[in-house]
Design a protein around this motif. Sequence first.
Motif: not given
Length: 484
Positions: A265-268, A443-445, A456-459
């Motif tokens: 949820q926090k990553i969403a 990392k996520l797009p 995004e690298d803070d995941v």
Amino acid sequence: MPIDLDAPLSWKNADRDELLLLQCLQGNILKGHGRDFTANLFFRFDPARTRESRRLLRDLAYHHLTNAYRQLLDAEVFKRTGQGGGPFVHLALSKTGYDAIGRSADAPGDPEFQAGMKAPASIVALSDPPVTAWQPKFREDLHGVVLVAHETPARTGALALQVRELIEEAGGEVVFVQHGAAVRNTAGEGIEHFGYVDGRSQPLLLAEDIAEERESAGTDRWDPAFPLKAALVKDPGTVDAISFGSYFVFRKLEQHVRAFKTREQKIADKLKLKGDDRELAGAMIVGRFEDGTPVTMSKVARGEKPPNDFDYDSDPGIRCPFHGHIRKTNPRGSGGAPGGEEGERTHIMPRRGILYEDARREVHPDELPETDSTSEFLSEVAPKLPKDGVGLLFMAYNQSIAGQFKFTQETWANNAGFPLQPPGPHGIDPVIGQGVNGAGQQKLPKVWDDDSAGMEDDVGFAGFVTMKGGEYFFSPSLTFLLNL
């Protein structure tokens, strides 16, 4: 005619030697046994009573163990009539189990099997917790495990009690019993405690299963056909040409469900996902949506039988990230290592896991309410989720422990530098990876399938599965057991 281990086997068209192989081979190796309820009885022999211990193994082989051919016949009856296959029993021995029955010379020679999962070198290589942190019963010396399964908990319990009494009558001791039970979603697909369809992408070793997959789902981009040698090893305790066994890896993996789903949820939030799109965060972490839809194929869950005919040729990490769980553990030719896809395929192993609930789970994953924010999730959903006490009984059959299970865990899942191309680091597997997960590596797009939006690298995502113990076993042929 020698058995061809370099190809799958057509059991309905088996020749004489292939039929004998199936009748001498224990079930569950070439195809999962299919029952929803199991009990794993971990036991020890009395080394001073080798005669009784060998008699026990003979009796189990004669009267209880299910051979591969019988299992396949039962499965056909189930397909036609819906009638369950009845009891299923499988036995595997550890290296110390072979020693305890006085048959050390017949123990398989795989170095990992000989050393055992508790060996310091194994702990270091796999980044496993120290043995002192394992569940206490797993710290003990285990000589073997009997897997029993049936259609209902009551029948499974009665069968387990029957096997337990046989072990104890022979002077053995059942150290503990670990129960398992499948959990299914509304579509009937098996899922794990995080809520995702599990076991969809299995190596298929039987020609009939391969033909069915080709007809129903297609195999143009991913070939699920694997040779018998992906699982079978000549049983060193026999002299004939048709008796085979398999290395059996057992690991108890605890899933910290509440923490895992909260982090999703926090990553969403971090990716600014709203409404139904919030499920995309977890899909990129796992590599599939909860219903099994591969995220490299779709931005949304399709709500159909999970596709498996896909690869990553057109996805440079902007749909399914390089550290996505299913991409890490089956790169489908995208790993960048020498040997390409054919080399990667040699590390794939048949998996036969099932869920456990040491602490009862109160709410089925499909019955959890949908939420639109982390705060809503924390108030409406999180309290319904287990913190611990539930997880997966990971079981897999190997031709080589080092080349399959250990390679997958150490060189793929735990290795921040894998895949090798493009150069990383990419972080460890977010689900089963163990070890250090470097800050900013995963990392996520920011936008699915949009390279221009950046990453995004803070995941960071790791540490939500804890290994609680396990062992390396060997599932011997019925030939070996019957001739003890």
